[in-house]
Design a protein around this motif. Structure first.
Motif, PDB file in Angstrom:
ATOM      1  N   SER A 108       0.768  -0.988  -0.184  1.00 42.33           N
ATOM      2  CA  SER A 108       0.089  -0.194  -0.044  1.00 42.33           C
ATOM      3  C   SER A 108       0.719   1.221  -0.018  1.00 42.33           C
ATOM      4  O   SER A 108       0.373   2.354  -0.278  1.00 42.33           O
ATOM      5  CB  SER A 108      -0.805   0.022   1.121  1.00 42.33           C
ATOM      6  OG  SER A 108      -0.241   0.254   2.506  1.00 42.33           O
ATOM      7  N   LYS A 109       1.988   0.941   0.105  1.00 39.63           N
ATOM      8  CA  LYS A 109       3.014   2.454   0.378  1.00 39.63           C
ATOM      9  C   LYS A 109       3.120   2.898  -1.084  1.00 39.63           C
ATOM     10  O   LYS A 109       3.399   2.179  -1.988  1.00 39.63           O
ATOM     11  CB  LYS A 109       4.281   2.066   0.982  1.00 39.63           C
ATOM     12  CG  LYS A 109       4.249   1.810   2.353  1.00 39.63           C
ATOM     13  CD  LYS A 109       5.383   1.591   3.233  1.00 39.63           C
ATOM     14  CE  LYS A 109       5.540   1.431   4.785  1.00 39.63           C
ATOM     15  NZ  LYS A 109       4.979   2.726   5.308  1.00 39.63           N
ATOM     16  N   HIS A 110       3.362   3.998  -1.239  1.00 37.36           N
ATOM     17  CA  HIS A 110       3.588   4.843  -2.302  1.00 37.36           C
ATOM     18  C   HIS A 110       5.157   4.880  -2.758  1.00 37.36           C
ATOM     19  O   HIS A 110       5.464   5.326  -3.879  1.00 37.36           O
ATOM     20  CB  HIS A 110       2.932   6.252  -2.539  1.00 37.36           C
ATOM     21  CG  HIS A 110       1.564   6.285  -2.462  1.00 37.36           C
ATOM     22  ND1 HIS A 110       0.595   5.657  -3.078  1.00 37.36           N
ATOM     23  CD2 HIS A 110       0.671   6.998  -1.174  1.00 37.36           C
ATOM     24  CE1 HIS A 110      -0.367   5.757  -2.879  1.00 37.36           C
ATOM     25  NE2 HIS A 110      -0.380   6.750  -1.687  1.00 37.36           N
ATOM     26  N   PHE A 111       5.945   4.435  -1.870  1.00 35.73           N
ATOM     27  CA  PHE A 111       7.280   4.416  -2.163  1.00 35.73           C
ATOM     28  C   PHE A 111       7.964   3.487  -0.981  1.00 35.73           C
ATOM     29  O   PHE A 111       7.553   3.448  -0.056  1.00 35.73           O
ATOM     30  CB  PHE A 111       8.193   5.732  -1.959  1.00 35.73           C
ATOM     31  CG  PHE A 111       9.555   5.642  -2.237  1.00 35.73           C
ATOM     32  CD1 PHE A 111       9.948   5.894  -3.448  1.00 35.73           C
ATOM     33  CD2 PHE A 111      10.526   5.513  -1.149  1.00 35.73           C
ATOM     34  CE1 PHE A 111      11.238   5.864  -3.602  1.00 35.73           C
ATOM     35  CE2 PHE A 111      11.743   5.347  -1.329  1.00 35.73           C
ATOM     36  CZ  PHE A 111      12.227   5.593  -2.600  1.00 35.73           C
ATOM     37  N   THR A 139       0.512  13.248  -6.904  1.00 36.25           N
ATOM     38  CA  THR A 139      -0.015  13.756  -6.052  1.00 36.25           C
ATOM     39  C   THR A 139       0.629  14.200  -4.952  1.00 36.25           C
ATOM     40  O   THR A 139       1.768  13.549  -4.545  1.00 36.25           O
ATOM     41  CB  THR A 139      -1.293  13.003  -5.752  1.00 36.25           C
ATOM     42  OG1 THR A 139      -0.708  11.737  -4.944  1.00 36.25           O
ATOM     43  CG2 THR A 139      -2.047  12.401  -6.958  1.00 36.25           C
ATOM     44  N   ASP A 140       0.144  15.106  -4.068  1.00 37.98           N
ATOM     45  CA  ASP A 140       0.834  15.430  -2.655  1.00 37.98           C
ATOM     46  C   ASP A 140       0.927  14.218  -1.707  1.00 37.98           C
ATOM     47  O   ASP A 140       2.144  14.128  -1.136  1.00 37.98           O
ATOM     48  CB  ASP A 140      -0.089  16.384  -2.107  1.00 37.98           C
ATOM     49  CG  ASP A 140      -0.129  17.889  -2.622  1.00 37.98           C
ATOM     50  OD1 ASP A 140       0.787  18.234  -3.616  1.00 37.98           O
ATOM     51  OD2 ASP A 140      -1.060  18.648  -2.175  1.00 37.98           O
ATOM     52  N   GLU A 141      -0.023  13.428  -1.875  1.00 37.36           N
ATOM     53  CA  GLU A 141      -0.093  11.881  -1.138  1.00 37.36           C
ATOM     54  C   GLU A 141       1.228  11.233  -1.432  1.00 37.36           C
ATOM     55  O   GLU A 141       2.009  10.628  -0.810  1.00 37.36           O
ATOM     56  CB  GLU A 141      -1.019  11.323  -1.160  1.00 37.36           C
ATOM     57  CG  GLU A 141      -1.469   9.940  -0.419  1.00 37.36           C
ATOM     58  CD  GLU A 141      -2.502   9.045  -0.579  1.00 37.36           C
ATOM     59  OE1 GLU A 141      -2.662   8.297   0.077  1.00 37.36           O
ATOM     60  OE2 GLU A 141      -3.478   9.618  -1.563  1.00 37.36           O
ATOM     61  N   HIS A 142       1.613  10.955  -2.917  1.00 39.68           N
ATOM     62  CA  HIS A 142       2.602  10.392  -3.454  1.00 39.68           C
ATOM     63  C   HIS A 142       3.942  11.034  -2.962  1.00 39.68           C
ATOM     64  O   HIS A 142       4.975  10.274  -2.412  1.00 39.68           O
ATOM     65  CB  HIS A 142       2.568  10.326  -5.004  1.00 39.68           C
ATOM     66  CG  HIS A 142       1.307   9.524  -5.457  1.00 39.68           C
ATOM     67  ND1 HIS A 142       1.171   9.361  -6.778  1.00 39.68           N
ATOM     68  CD2 HIS A 142       0.684   8.533  -4.741  1.00 39.68           C
ATOM     69  CE1 HIS A 142       0.057   8.509  -7.000  1.00 39.68           C
ATOM     70  NE2 HIS A 142      -0.130   7.977  -5.764  1.00 39.68           N
ATOM     71  N   VAL A 143       4.145  12.455  -3.055  1.00 41.06           N
ATOM     72  CA  VAL A 143       5.209  13.075  -3.065  1.00 41.06           C
ATOM     73  C   VAL A 143       5.599  12.938  -1.437  1.00 41.06           C
ATOM     74  O   VAL A 143       6.878  12.979  -1.272  1.00 41.06           O
ATOM     75  CB  VAL A 143       5.037  14.428  -3.463  1.00 41.06           C
ATOM     76  CG1 VAL A 143       6.396  15.317  -3.128  1.00 41.06           C
ATOM     77  CG2 VAL A 143       4.962  14.679  -5.003  1.00 41.06           C
TER      78      VAL A 143
END
Length: 344
Positions: A108-111, A139-143
């Motif tokens: 679930s983690k974007h990185f 997106t801000d959530e990703h960054v």
């Protein structure tokens, strides 16, 4: 979780990375010689209306015969490519304690950073570390989950992912045209899922005959766009053997995934590929995966069920169902397709 990149020099292959004899690769210089080469396509010519149909035909021919090709003059600036490659290499070169907060197998983690691959059902380990990144749309959530070090990582990733996403959409339009479909056929749900990126880091290996960088597999997604740099290691299955995809300066490697084979009712085939290691140089590949929305239904497109392809060869399913089957089949091309194939 120990990363290979935490140890700058490996003097031997640890037992856990030694594959069973039947899974080990031949050394590159022991591979059968072949005059066959992966097609190289100059995309700049597609901007010329007089030559566009020729480029489209070249792409479809390459998709049918190989499932993989290289593109040059693709419109992605070299400084954009090198900027992110340098930032990614810088991340792997950081001290172990600075990478530690990002180590995870949580999907679930974007990185996140991890090692080997989750897809081998026998527990074999492969000679790589990798980053898994949700990268487009930015997106801000990703960054917020992307690392702050190296300092250029976030900005270079955003720029690179946007440029490669645009290239992928261009390629999908050309493939659609070549299939006699509307140019926007693959837009929307078919390629509108969150674009994922794998950055694979293969350190020099003391004995490449004992292990692989990545197991033979086909990609789960629709289309893959790969920057492999100037170090060889990618091999594609062709004619019962393995072809080395030789690095070409300024190129991207493009290969078809399972979804393209299913949507085109088998007219275009996904390609099995693997990564081999070497003793001399770090190899870093940046893999951008264009995928469908998880909730959309998948099956042969009605336009592709015709006299040329025959009746529908695959049943319909949701992409989320496919992801589960892919994992259960340990990424085996034939096992995955067997699960969804209509058996008459």
């Amino acid at each position: 979780m120990e990363l290979l990149s935490d140890c700058p020099v490996h003097t031997s292959v640890p037992d856990k990375y030694v594959l069973p004899p039947e899974k080990r690769p031949l050394l590159l210089n022991d591979e059968p010689s072949s005059d066959v080469a992966i097609p190289v396509i100059d995309l700049h010519r597609a901007a010329d209306d007089r030559q566009r149909h020729l480029i489209v035909a070249e792409i479809i021919k390459a998709c049918k015969e190989f499932g993989i090709f290289q593109v040059v003059n693709h419109g992605v600036a070299e400084d954009v490519v090198q900027g992110f490659r340098e930032a990614a290499a810088g991340f792997f070169g950081m001290p172990a304690e600075e990478k530690l907060p990002y180590r995870s197998d949580d999907l679930s983690k974007h990185f996140r950073v991890s090692s080997s691959t989750p897809y081998d059902r026998n527990g074999d380990r492969y000679w790589l570390d990798y980053l898994k990144i949700n990268c487009h749309p930015v997106t801000d959530e990703h960054v917020r989950e992307w690392p702050e070090k190296p300092a250029s990582f976030r900005s270079s990733l955003a720029e690179y992912s946007a440029a490669v996403h645009e290239l992928a959409q261009t390629l999908l339009r050309l493939i659609a045209e070549g299939l006699g479909l509307d140019g926007g056929f693959f837009a929307g749900d078919l390629s509108g899922g969150s674009t994922q990126m794998n950055v694979n880091y293969y350190p020099p290996c003391p004995d490449p005959s004992l292990t692989l960088g990545l197991l033979p597999h086909c990609d789960r997604h629709l289309l893959t766009v790969l920057s492999q740099g100037d170090v060889a290691g990618l091999q594609a299955r062709h004619g019962g053997g393995w072809l080395l995809v030789r690095p070409i300066p300024g190129s991207f490697v493009v290969n078809l995934g399972h979804q393209m084979e299913i949507i085109t009712n088998g007219l275009l085939a996904s390609v099995e590929h693997r990564a081999v290691t070497n003793t001399a140089a770090v190899r870093l590949s940046v893999v951008t995966l264009i995928m469908r929305k998880m909730e959309c239904r998948i099956g042969p497109a009605p336009e592709m069920v015709n006299e040329a392809t025959g009746p529908a060869k695959f049943k319909e399913f949701e992409f989320s169902e496919f992801i589960k089957a892919y994992s259960a089949a340990a990424a085996s091309r034939e096992d995955v397709l067997h699960y969804f194939r209509i058996h008459r």
